[in-house]
Design a protein around this motif. Structure first.
Motif, PDB file in Angstrom:
ATOM      1  N   VAL A   1      -3.960   9.290   7.208  1.00  0.00           N
ATOM      2  CA  VAL A   1      -4.733   8.652   6.144  1.00  0.00           C
ATOM      3  C   VAL A   1      -3.963   7.474   5.568  1.00  0.00           C
ATOM      4  O   VAL A   1      -4.506   6.377   5.369  1.00  0.00           O
ATOM      5  N   ASN A   2      -2.688   7.664   5.298  1.00  0.00           N
ATOM      6  CA  ASN A   2      -1.872   6.589   4.730  1.00  0.00           C
ATOM      7  C   ASN A   2      -1.724   5.420   5.696  1.00  0.00           C
ATOM      8  O   ASN A   2      -1.850   4.258   5.309  1.00  0.00           O
ATOM      9  N   ALA A   3      -1.445   5.726   6.956  1.00  0.00           N
ATOM     10  CA  ALA A   3      -1.227   4.659   7.938  1.00  0.00           C
ATOM     11  C   ALA A   3      -2.497   3.867   8.203  1.00  0.00           C
ATOM     12  O   ALA A   3      -2.433   2.672   8.511  1.00  0.00           O
ATOM     13  N   GLU A   4      -3.645   4.505   8.109  1.00  0.00           N
ATOM     14  CA  GLU A   4      -4.915   3.832   8.386  1.00  0.00           C
ATOM     15  C   GLU A   4      -5.340   2.896   7.252  1.00  0.00           C
ATOM     16  O   GLU A   4      -6.290   2.138   7.403  1.00  0.00           O
ATOM     17  N   ILE A   5      -4.640   2.932   6.134  1.00  0.00           N
ATOM     18  CA  ILE A   5      -4.983   2.082   5.000  1.00  0.00           C
ATOM     19  C   ILE A   5      -4.377   0.684   5.132  1.00  0.00           C
ATOM     20  O   ILE A   5      -4.980  -0.293   4.708  1.00  0.00           O
ATOM     21  N   PHE A   6      -3.179   0.579   5.725  1.00  0.00           N
ATOM     22  CA  PHE A   6      -2.446  -0.685   5.776  1.00  0.00           C
ATOM     23  C   PHE A   6      -2.397  -1.251   7.191  1.00  0.00           C
ATOM     24  O   PHE A   6      -2.366  -0.498   8.173  1.00  0.00           O
ATOM     25  N   PRO A   7      -2.325  -2.588   7.331  1.00  0.00           N
ATOM     26  CA  PRO A   7      -2.089  -3.202   8.637  1.00  0.00           C
ATOM     27  C   PRO A   7      -0.624  -3.024   9.050  1.00  0.00           C
ATOM     28  O   PRO A   7       0.237  -2.740   8.221  1.00  0.00           O
TER      29      PRO A   7
ATOM     30  N   LEU B   1      -2.584   1.689  -4.993  1.00  0.00           N
ATOM     31  CA  LEU B   1      -3.085   2.644  -5.984  1.00  0.00           C
ATOM     32  C   LEU B   1      -3.821   3.801  -5.317  1.00  0.00           C
ATOM     33  O   LEU B   1      -3.744   4.954  -5.768  1.00  0.00           O
ATOM     34  N   LEU B   2      -4.514   3.503  -4.234  1.00  0.00           N
ATOM     35  CA  LEU B   2      -5.257   4.533  -3.519  1.00  0.00           C
ATOM     36  C   LEU B   2      -4.318   5.597  -2.960  1.00  0.00           C
ATOM     37  O   LEU B   2      -4.606   6.802  -3.032  1.00  0.00           O
ATOM     38  N   ILE B   3      -3.180   5.178  -2.421  1.00  0.00           N
ATOM     39  CA  ILE B   3      -2.217   6.139  -1.896  1.00  0.00           C
ATOM     40  C   ILE B   3      -1.692   7.036  -3.016  1.00  0.00           C
ATOM     41  O   ILE B   3      -1.492   8.244  -2.825  1.00  0.00           O
ATOM     42  N   GLY B   4      -1.495   6.472  -4.204  1.00  0.00           N
ATOM     43  CA  GLY B   4      -1.077   7.296  -5.334  1.00  0.00           C
ATOM     44  C   GLY B   4      -2.104   8.357  -5.686  1.00  0.00           C
ATOM     45  O   GLY B   4      -1.758   9.525  -5.916  1.00  0.00           O
ATOM     46  N   GLY B   5      -3.377   7.992  -5.718  1.00  0.00           N
ATOM     47  CA  GLY B   5      -4.422   8.961  -6.023  1.00  0.00           C
ATOM     48  C   GLY B   5      -4.571  10.024  -4.955  1.00  0.00           C
ATOM     49  O   GLY B   5      -4.813  11.197  -5.254  1.00  0.00           O
ATOM     50  N   ILE B   6      -4.427   9.639  -3.693  1.00  0.00           N
ATOM     51  CA  ILE B   6      -4.511  10.591  -2.588  1.00  0.00           C
ATOM     52  C   ILE B   6      -3.383  11.608  -2.661  1.00  0.00           C
ATOM     53  O   ILE B   6      -3.561  12.794  -2.394  1.00  0.00           O
ATOM     54  N   THR B   7      -2.211  11.151  -3.066  1.00  0.00           N
ATOM     55  CA  THR B   7      -0.996  11.951  -2.950  1.00  0.00           C
ATOM     56  C   THR B   7      -0.741  12.858  -4.149  1.00  0.00           C
ATOM     57  O   THR B   7      -0.099  13.910  -4.000  1.00  0.00           O
ATOM     58  N   ALA B   8      -1.197  12.494  -5.337  1.00  0.00           N
ATOM     59  CA  ALA B   8      -0.793  13.186  -6.569  1.00  0.00           C
ATOM     60  C   ALA B   8      -1.015  14.693  -6.508  1.00  0.00           C
ATOM     61  O   ALA B   8      -0.081  15.488  -6.685  1.00  0.00           O
ATOM     62  N   GLY B   9      -2.250  15.122  -6.283  1.00  0.00           N
ATOM     63  CA  GLY B   9      -2.518  16.554  -6.222  1.00  0.00           C
ATOM     64  C   GLY B   9      -1.858  17.221  -5.039  1.00  0.00           C
ATOM     65  O   GLY B   9      -1.353  18.350  -5.139  1.00  0.00           O
ATOM     66  N   GLY B  10      -1.833  16.532  -3.904  1.00  0.00           N
ATOM     67  CA  GLY B  10      -1.257  17.107  -2.698  1.00  0.00           C
ATOM     68  C   GLY B  10       0.226  17.383  -2.824  1.00  0.00           C
ATOM     69  O   GLY B  10       0.711  18.434  -2.399  1.00  0.00           O
ATOM     70  N   THR B  11       0.966  16.444  -3.421  1.00  0.00           N
ATOM     71  CA  THR B  11       2.414  16.644  -3.501  1.00  0.00           C
ATOM     72  C   THR B  11       2.774  17.731  -4.506  1.00  0.00           C
ATOM     73  O   THR B  11       3.715  18.497  -4.295  1.00  0.00           O
ATOM     74  N   LEU B  12       2.020  17.827  -5.618  1.00  0.00           N
ATOM     75  CA  LEU B  12       2.292  18.898  -6.576  1.00  0.00           C
ATOM     76  C   LEU B  12       2.015  20.262  -5.951  1.00  0.00           C
ATOM     77  O   LEU B  12       2.828  21.189  -6.072  1.00  0.00           O
ATOM     78  N   ALA B  13       0.873  20.398  -5.270  1.00  0.00           N
ATOM     79  CA  ALA B  13       0.551  21.671  -4.623  1.00  0.00           C
ATOM     80  C   ALA B  13       1.561  21.998  -3.522  1.00  0.00           C
ATOM     81  O   ALA B  13       1.975  23.148  -3.366  1.00  0.00           O
TER      82      ALA B  13
ATOM     83  N   ARG C   1       1.922  -6.906  -3.443  1.00  0.00           N
ATOM     84  CA  ARG C   1       1.234  -8.110  -3.904  1.00  0.00           C
ATOM     85  C   ARG C   1      -0.096  -8.318  -3.193  1.00  0.00           C
ATOM     86  O   ARG C   1      -1.093  -8.690  -3.805  1.00  0.00           O
ATOM     87  N   GLN C   2      -0.114  -8.083  -1.893  1.00  0.00           N
ATOM     88  CA  GLN C   2      -1.294  -8.398  -1.100  1.00  0.00           C
ATOM     89  C   GLN C   2      -2.301  -7.258  -1.039  1.00  0.00           C
ATOM     90  O   GLN C   2      -3.477  -7.482  -0.769  1.00  0.00           O
ATOM     91  N   TYR C   3      -1.830  -6.019  -1.257  1.00  0.00           N
ATOM     92  CA  TYR C   3      -2.716  -4.858  -1.144  1.00  0.00           C
ATOM     93  C   TYR C   3      -2.554  -3.929  -2.352  1.00  0.00           C
ATOM     94  O   TYR C   3      -2.232  -2.746  -2.208  1.00  0.00           O
ATOM     95  N   PRO C   4      -2.808  -4.409  -3.567  1.00  0.00           N
ATOM     96  CA  PRO C   4      -2.627  -3.550  -4.748  1.00  0.00           C
ATOM     97  C   PRO C   4      -3.597  -2.376  -4.786  1.00  0.00           C
ATOM     98  O   PRO C   4      -3.230  -1.282  -5.222  1.00  0.00           O
ATOM     99  N   ARG C   5      -4.837  -2.589  -4.338  1.00  0.00           N
ATOM    100  CA  ARG C   5      -5.811  -1.494  -4.357  1.00  0.00           C
ATOM    101  C   ARG C   5      -5.388  -0.370  -3.422  1.00  0.00           C
ATOM    102  O   ARG C   5      -5.494   0.810  -3.762  1.00  0.00           O
ATOM    103  N   GLN C   6      -4.923  -0.740  -2.231  1.00  0.00           N
ATOM    104  CA  GLN C   6      -4.481   0.274  -1.273  1.00  0.00           C
ATOM    105  C   GLN C   6      -3.275   1.045  -1.811  1.00  0.00           C
ATOM    106  O   GLN C   6      -3.145   2.253  -1.576  1.00  0.00           O
TER     107      GLN C   6
END
Length: 468
Positions: free
Chosen positions: A395-401, A284-296, A277-282
């Motif tokens: 990268v993921n941890a640095e996005i959220f408080p 979505l950002l984690i989803g974009g960061i992860t998509a290609g990486g997890t498939l590869a 609720r409070q960090y919707p952009r973050q």
């Protein structure tokens, strides 16, 4: 009052505690992948005129486990944010041990009929719940344990330990296949890694219980300041008279305050969906960061031996051996990637991974045709993949408080992994079953290109202080 990260006195000890437990956790998870063909033959009925039907069913159960990972990431992430990282980590490893035992005791289809795949699905659902929570809690635990300027290095041990568990599972599978033969492997040999994993989970649980908690919840006792000594006067002078207040005065009724006071309010415990609720952009950002990486990642570290066996005729034992050697190489690369990211930043490594796979996925996968070509293609992919895996935790941890860090990472990351990583073996096998195996490499390249567009716009966080 909010949650903050607690100072860690022995970061190396924290690193070892997280790594050993994480290795055990992922050993249990990956044993299923490397023994998929044996599980298929014993737990699922054969398909009429199509030998790939049992294998497709096995990989479908593999994907089902992945779809429990977002639930685990959300629930165990909330536990980690509310009750501490260590509490969540001990729960996840016990769940994994129990589910691994259940896989090892799964009856065959010949003995129990449809009950056999039902038991396997139940075990895999529990494993998915555990792994989803594991990444959420261990990611935050590792990065919060890091000393200044070393978050990338500590982050890399997420995949050092993951690879250690995967390498153990792969090595044991290769050893069993090479020594027992097909009859024994189909009879009882495939169960051995899962029963061993249940025992190793108890070891991981014992190690994690001694870890230092990185999430400090402020309390009155923790925030109050007391002098080291108190000086008491030798004599006390009392006044000649004492004025007693009027007892008829009406005092206001004290409101119940079981968990705090006005000066020291109760700790703020985040809700289950606060991060979304409070960090919707973050999120979505984690989803974009992860998509290609997890498939590869799942293509190169888990599915490639099966891909080589199905599409290039590489013998099963050779494919498993090549995968084991490539995984050892991959594990050694992770700290190098973490150190480079601490020096040069996260974004250059992410672009190295994303653009590299976008360009080279197709030629690398098409080059597979023998043991040596498989090993070369897998090692080349591992070099590129390190640009993502070594630093994804940081990268993921640095996005959220800190207040919502574990749940904020856990749900969007695990959902993306379920959509793209968990379906990688199934998608690759399905393309082969449809007579179009050449489409799968293009699928990997396209998704890595999409993630590269996200990396190009990602703010650099390597040299910023970790947001509490």
């Amino acid at each position: 009052m909010t949650h903050t990260t607690a100072p860690v006195r022995r970061p190396v000890r924290q690193l070892l505690a997280a790594s050993v437990g994480n290795a055990v956790e992922w050993y249990d998870w990956y044993a299923y992948t490397f023994l998929a063909t044996y599980i298929a033959a014993q737990v699922f009925p054969g398909g009429t005129g199509n030998s790939l039907v049992p294998l497709l069913s096995t990989f479908a159960v593999f994907a089902v486990g992945f779809f429990m990972r977002p639930v685990g990431g959300l629930l165990m992430g909330a536990v980690a944010d509310r009750h501490g990282r260590r509490a969540a980590l001990t729960v996840t490893i016990l769940l994994m041990g129990g589910s691994s035992l259940l896989v090892g005791l799964t009856p065959t289809y010949a003995a129990a009929g449809t009950l056999a795949p039902v038991v396997l699905v139940a075990a895999r659902l529990l494993q998915g719940l555990s792994v989803g929570g594991e990444f959420a809690a261990s990611t935050t635990f590792l990065v919060e344990s890091a000393t200044p300027g070393r978050r990338g290095l500590f982050s890399s041990f997420q995949y050092v330990s993951t690879t250690a568990g995967q390498l153990t599972a792969s090595g044991l599978a290769a050893l069993l296949v090479g020594t027992l033969g097909e009859t024994s492997m189909n009879g009882w040999g495939w169960r051995v890694p899962f029963l061993l994993g249940a025992l190793l989970s108890l070891v991981g649980f014992w190690i994690r219980r001694g870890a230092h908690e990185t999430l400090a919840t402020a309390t009155p006792d923790a925030t109050a300041s007391y002098p080291d000594t108190v000086t008491v006067p030798d004599t006390v002078t009392l006044p000649d008279t004492v004025t007693v207040p009027d007892t008829t005065a009406t005092l206001p009724e004290a409101a119940p305050h079981p968990t705090g006071t006005r000066e020291h309010p109760a700790p703020d415990r985040p809700g289950l969906f606060d991060a979304l609720r409070q960090y919707p952009r973050q999120s979505l950002l984690i989803g974009g960061i992860t998509a290609g990486g997890t498939l590869a990642y799942y293509t190169w570290t888990s599915y490639l031996p099966t891909y080589a066996e199905l599409n290039a005729g590489v013998p099963k034992s050779d494919a498993l051996l090549a995968g084991t050697l490539a995984l050892a190489f991959f594990g050694l690369l992770q700290p190098v990637g973490g150190v480079l990211s601490d020096r040069w930043g996260r974004r250059p490594l992410l672009l190295f991974f994303g653009l590299g796979f976008a360009v080279l996925s197709v030629p690398l996968l098409r080059s597979v045709g023998s043991f040596w070509s498989l090993l070369a293609a897998q090692c080349a992919g591992m070099v590129l993949l390190t640009g993502f895996t070594a630093i994804s935790a940081a990268v993921n941890a640095e996005i959220f408080p800190a207040r919502v860090r574990a749940a904020g990472i856990g749900f969007p990351y695990s959902l993306t992994v379920a959509l793209f990583g968990g379906t990688a073996p199934y998608a690759g096998t399905l393309f082969t079953d449809l007579g179009q195996p050449g489409l799968f490499p293009w699928y990997v390249a396209a998704l890595c290109l999409v993630s590269s567009a996200v990396y190009a716009r990602l703010p650099e966080t390597a040299h910023r202080p970790l947001d509490h």
